[in-house]
Design a protein around this motif. Structure first.
Motif, PDB file in Angstrom:
ATOM      1  N   GLY A 104       0.876  -1.297   0.048  1.00 34.81           N
ATOM      2  CA  GLY A 104       0.149   0.124   0.134  1.00 34.81           C
ATOM      3  C   GLY A 104       0.946   1.273   0.047  1.00 34.81           C
ATOM      4  N   ILE A 105       2.217   1.153  -0.128  1.00 34.07           N
ATOM      5  CA  ILE A 105       3.179   2.339   0.048  1.00 34.07           C
ATOM      6  C   ILE A 105       3.219   2.857  -1.482  1.00 34.07           C
ATOM      7  CG2 ILE A 105       5.306   2.991   0.440  1.00 34.07           C
ATOM      8  CD1 ILE A 105       5.521   0.951   2.436  1.00 34.07           C
ATOM      9  N   CYS A 106       2.802   4.178  -1.539  1.00 32.08           N
ATOM     10  CA  CYS A 106       3.022   4.708  -3.117  1.00 32.08           C
ATOM     11  C   CYS A 106       3.485   6.165  -2.796  1.00 32.08           C
ATOM     12  CB  CYS A 106       1.612   4.690  -3.596  1.00 32.08           C
ATOM     13  SG  CYS A 106       0.304   5.376  -2.504  1.00 32.08           S
ATOM     14  N   GLY A 107       3.840   6.600  -3.927  1.00 30.54           N
ATOM     15  CA  GLY A 107       4.397   8.016  -4.148  1.00 30.54           C
ATOM     16  C   GLY A 107       4.148   8.519  -5.337  1.00 30.54           C
ATOM     17  N   ILE A 108       3.818   9.778  -5.275  1.00 29.65           N
ATOM     18  CA  ILE A 108       3.635  10.831  -6.439  1.00 29.65           C
ATOM     19  C   ILE A 108       4.777  11.786  -6.575  1.00 29.65           C
ATOM     20  CG2 ILE A 108       1.734  12.121  -5.562  1.00 29.65           C
ATOM     21  CD1 ILE A 108       0.412  11.887  -8.326  1.00 29.65           C
ATOM     22  N   ALA A 109       5.160  12.263  -7.747  1.00 30.20           N
ATOM     23  CA  ALA A 109       6.072  13.492  -7.928  1.00 30.20           C
ATOM     24  C   ALA A 109       5.461  14.284  -9.203  1.00 30.20           C
ATOM     25  CB  ALA A 109       7.447  13.105  -8.511  1.00 30.20           C
ATOM     26  N   HIS A 110       5.572  15.669  -8.963  1.00 28.26           N
ATOM     27  CA  HIS A 110       5.204  16.548  -9.856  1.00 28.26           C
ATOM     28  C   HIS A 110       6.141  17.045 -10.570  1.00 28.26           C
ATOM     29  CE1 HIS A 110       1.695  19.900 -10.674  1.00 28.26           C
ATOM     30  NE2 HIS A 110       2.809  19.681 -11.832  1.00 28.26           N
ATOM     31  N   VAL A 111       6.741  16.364 -11.556  1.00 25.37           N
ATOM     32  CA  VAL A 111       8.040  16.874 -12.288  1.00 25.37           C
ATOM     33  C   VAL A 111       7.801  18.174 -13.393  1.00 25.37           C
ATOM     34  CG1 VAL A 111       9.684  16.062 -14.072  1.00 25.37           C
ATOM     35  CG2 VAL A 111       8.859  14.290 -12.178  1.00 25.37           C
ATOM     36  N   LEU A 112       8.747  18.836 -13.071  1.00 25.18           N
ATOM     37  CA  LEU A 112       8.861  20.271 -13.889  1.00 25.18           C
ATOM     38  C   LEU A 112       9.745  20.126 -15.023  1.00 25.18           C
ATOM     39  CD1 LEU A 112       7.494  23.160 -14.123  1.00 25.18           C
ATOM     40  CD2 LEU A 112       9.592  23.727 -12.484  1.00 25.18           C
ATOM     41  N   LEU A 113      10.760  19.574 -14.815  1.00 24.03           N
ATOM     42  CA  LEU A 113      11.925  19.789 -15.717  1.00 24.03           C
ATOM     43  C   LEU A 113      12.574  18.357 -16.019  1.00 24.03           C
ATOM     44  CD1 LEU A 113      13.691  22.995 -14.424  1.00 24.03           C
ATOM     45  CD2 LEU A 113      12.328  22.744 -16.510  1.00 24.03           C
ATOM     46  N   PRO A 114      13.178  18.193 -16.937  1.00 26.35           N
ATOM     47  CA  PRO A 114      13.878  16.724 -17.301  1.00 26.35           C
ATOM     48  C   PRO A 114      15.301  16.793 -16.887  1.00 26.35           C
ATOM     49  CG  PRO A 114      14.299  18.330 -19.246  1.00 26.35           C
ATOM     50  CD  PRO A 114      13.354  19.013 -18.213  1.00 26.35           C
ATOM     51  N   GLY A 115      15.807  15.451 -16.658  1.00 25.18           N
ATOM     52  CA  GLY A 115      17.350  15.517 -16.245  1.00 25.18           C
ATOM     53  C   GLY A 115      17.259  15.429 -14.672  1.00 25.18           C
ATOM     54  N   ALA A 116      18.388  15.764 -14.139  1.00 24.62           N
ATOM     55  CA  ALA A 116      18.869  15.687 -12.813  1.00 24.62           C
ATOM     56  C   ALA A 116      19.471  16.869 -12.287  1.00 24.62           C
ATOM     57  CB  ALA A 116      19.845  14.683 -12.616  1.00 24.62           C
ATOM     58  N   SER A 117      19.342  17.187 -11.055  1.00 27.93           N
ATOM     59  CA  SER A 117      19.593  18.464 -10.385  1.00 27.93           C
ATOM     60  C   SER A 117      21.162  18.369  -9.660  1.00 27.93           C
ATOM     61  CB  SER A 117      18.518  18.926  -9.182  1.00 27.93           C
ATOM     62  OG  SER A 117      19.126  19.876  -8.508  1.00 27.93           O
ATOM     63  N   ASN A 118      21.705  19.232  -9.640  1.00 30.65           N
ATOM     64  CA  ASN A 118      23.121  19.494  -9.003  1.00 30.65           C
ATOM     65  C   ASN A 118      22.925  19.622  -7.501  1.00 30.65           C
ATOM     66  OD1 ASN A 118      24.393  18.982 -11.625  1.00 30.65           O
ATOM     67  ND2 ASN A 118      24.311  21.043 -11.989  1.00 30.65           N
ATOM     68  N   ASN A 119      21.871  20.089  -6.946  1.00 34.22           N
ATOM     69  CA  ASN A 119      21.648  20.419  -5.595  1.00 34.22           C
ATOM     70  C   ASN A 119      20.318  19.811  -5.097  1.00 34.22           C
ATOM     71  OD1 ASN A 119      19.719  21.988  -6.931  1.00 34.22           O
ATOM     72  ND2 ASN A 119      20.766  23.785  -6.247  1.00 34.22           N
ATOM     73  N   GLY A 120      19.905  18.793  -5.702  1.00 37.48           N
ATOM     74  CA  GLY A 120      18.974  17.868  -4.999  1.00 37.48           C
ATOM     75  C   GLY A 120      17.351  18.439  -5.171  1.00 37.48           C
ATOM     76  N   GLU A 121      17.261  19.261  -6.088  1.00 35.70           N
ATOM     77  CA  GLU A 121      15.854  19.775  -6.345  1.00 35.70           C
ATOM     78  C   GLU A 121      15.086  18.801  -6.967  1.00 35.70           C
ATOM     79  OE1 GLU A 121      16.102  24.566  -7.690  1.00 35.70           O
ATOM     80  OE2 GLU A 121      17.732  23.506  -8.456  1.00 35.70           O
ATOM     81  N   THR A 122      13.955  18.643  -6.447  1.00 36.70           N
ATOM     82  CA  THR A 122      13.051  17.403  -6.960  1.00 36.70           C
ATOM     83  C   THR A 122      11.953  18.145  -8.225  1.00 36.70           C
ATOM     84  OG1 THR A 122      11.468  18.040  -5.057  1.00 36.70           O
ATOM     85  CG2 THR A 122      13.069  16.302  -4.635  1.00 36.70           C
ATOM     86  N   LYS A 123      12.331  19.250  -8.500  1.00 37.25           N
ATOM     87  CA  LYS A 123      11.450  19.591  -9.707  1.00 37.25           C
ATOM     88  C   LYS A 123      12.204  18.756 -11.186  1.00 37.25           C
ATOM     89  CE  LYS A 123      14.057  23.949 -10.412  1.00 37.25           C
ATOM     90  NZ  LYS A 123      14.024  25.386 -10.466  1.00 37.25           N
ATOM     91  N   TYR A 124      13.243  18.294 -10.866  1.00 35.56           N
ATOM     92  CA  TYR A 124      13.648  17.497 -11.958  1.00 35.56           C
ATOM     93  C   TYR A 124      13.208  16.061 -11.846  1.00 35.56           C
ATOM     94  CZ  TYR A 124      16.687  21.591 -12.912  1.00 35.56           C
ATOM     95  OH  TYR A 124      17.212  22.923 -13.147  1.00 35.56           O
ATOM     96  N   ALA A 125      13.259  15.353 -13.088  1.00 30.25           N
ATOM     97  CA  ALA A 125      12.658  14.045 -13.217  1.00 30.25           C
ATOM     98  C   ALA A 125      13.749  13.156 -12.600  1.00 30.25           C
ATOM     99  CB  ALA A 125      12.445  13.760 -14.559  1.00 30.25           C
ATOM    100  N   GLU A 126      14.696  13.319 -13.108  1.00 32.28           N
ATOM    101  CA  GLU A 126      15.609  12.088 -12.221  1.00 32.28           C
ATOM    102  C   GLU A 126      15.890  12.184 -10.664  1.00 32.28           C
ATOM    103  OE1 GLU A 126      20.200  10.364 -12.919  1.00 32.28           O
ATOM    104  OE2 GLU A 126      19.082  11.461 -14.368  1.00 32.28           O
ATOM    105  N   THR A 127      16.041  13.320 -10.400  1.00 33.43           N
ATOM    106  CA  THR A 127      16.394  13.680  -8.994  1.00 33.43           C
ATOM    107  C   THR A 127      14.806  13.187  -8.073  1.00 33.43           C
ATOM    108  OG1 THR A 127      17.724  15.226  -9.422  1.00 33.43           O
ATOM    109  CG2 THR A 127      16.945  15.244  -7.269  1.00 33.43           C
ATOM    110  N   ALA A 128      13.805  13.653  -8.568  1.00 34.31           N
ATOM    111  CA  ALA A 128      12.555  13.400  -7.692  1.00 34.31           C
ATOM    112  C   ALA A 128      12.140  11.802  -7.848  1.00 34.31           C
ATOM    113  CB  ALA A 128      11.409  14.070  -8.608  1.00 34.31           C
TER     114      ALA A 128
END
Length: 220
Positions: A104-128
């Protein structure tokens, strides 16, 4: 606000009802595209079952109560157990769901940008996706049981032909590539086009509801 969320089903379809003080206030129904009642809560088997359960909360094998809801804003992700998940107002953004139905454990991410973040910003797909996966496993999800569904990535500006401006396509591609690299099975996706979407995920059966801004509803 005291909201109770019910999931019910029968041989014809399934529905989620949001209720307040034992009154049905909103629904998501797999039959909504063909049902003349739409969200009017007229008499049907699933609506009657939900209303009956609210009046007399005796056990009903075809009704499950969820433990609330979580909504991920732009650039956020939310995780929980046995909760309804939402990512609303998706244009070029992508709503990514990871779930382990067995726990029953689940998660949802609202991705804004492609790729990864250098400082952990979860608006990026890979990082999120990486952070959400890590937190779900910490909560008790089993990596081998986690699967994914995602939707969004529309082309908001129809007349933009430059590839770099097609951020919706790039977001969807980045999400898919990240999931493949993480060996997470993709069970369903609904991407592209030029229409906005809302995404709702039901952890009970792993169904993802995609509601288009033009009114159509898709259950995946």
């Amino acid at each position: 606000m005291n909201v109770t969320i019910l999931f019910t089903w029968n041989e014809n379809g399934k529905a989620i009802f949001l209720t307040e003080r034992n009154v049905l206030v909103k629904s998501y129904c797999s039959l909504s595209n063909t049902c003349s009642f739409q969200d009017c809560f007229q008499s049907c088997d699933m609506t009657n079952a939900a209303k009956g359960y609210l009046v007399d909360t005796t056990s009903n094998p075809s009704i499950v109560t969820l433990d609330g809801e979580l909504s991920a804003g732009i650039g956020e992700y939310k995780i929980g157990k046995n909760v309804l998940l939402k990512a609303m107002g998706l244009g070029s953004c992508v709503g990514v769901v990871l779930s382990d139905v067995s726990t029953g454990i689940c998660g949802i991410a609202h991705v804004l940008l492609p790729g990864a973040s250098n400082n952990g910003e979860t608006k990026y797909a890979e990082t999120a996706i990486e952070k959400m996966l890590e937190d779900m496993i910490k909560l008790g999800a089993r990596k081998s049981k986690i699967s994914a569904k995602f939707a969004g990535g529309s082309q908001v500006f129809k007349h933009m032909n430059l590839e770099i401006l097609k951020i919706g396509n790039r977001n969807a591609r980045s999400v898919e590539e990240t999931l493949i690299n993480k060996n997470i099975p993709i069970l369903a996706k609904d991407v592209g086009g030029d229409v906005g979407r809302n995404v709702i995920f039901n952890p009970v059966d792993g169904s993802m509801i995609v509601k288009y801004t033009k009114g159509e509803v898709l259950w995946l």
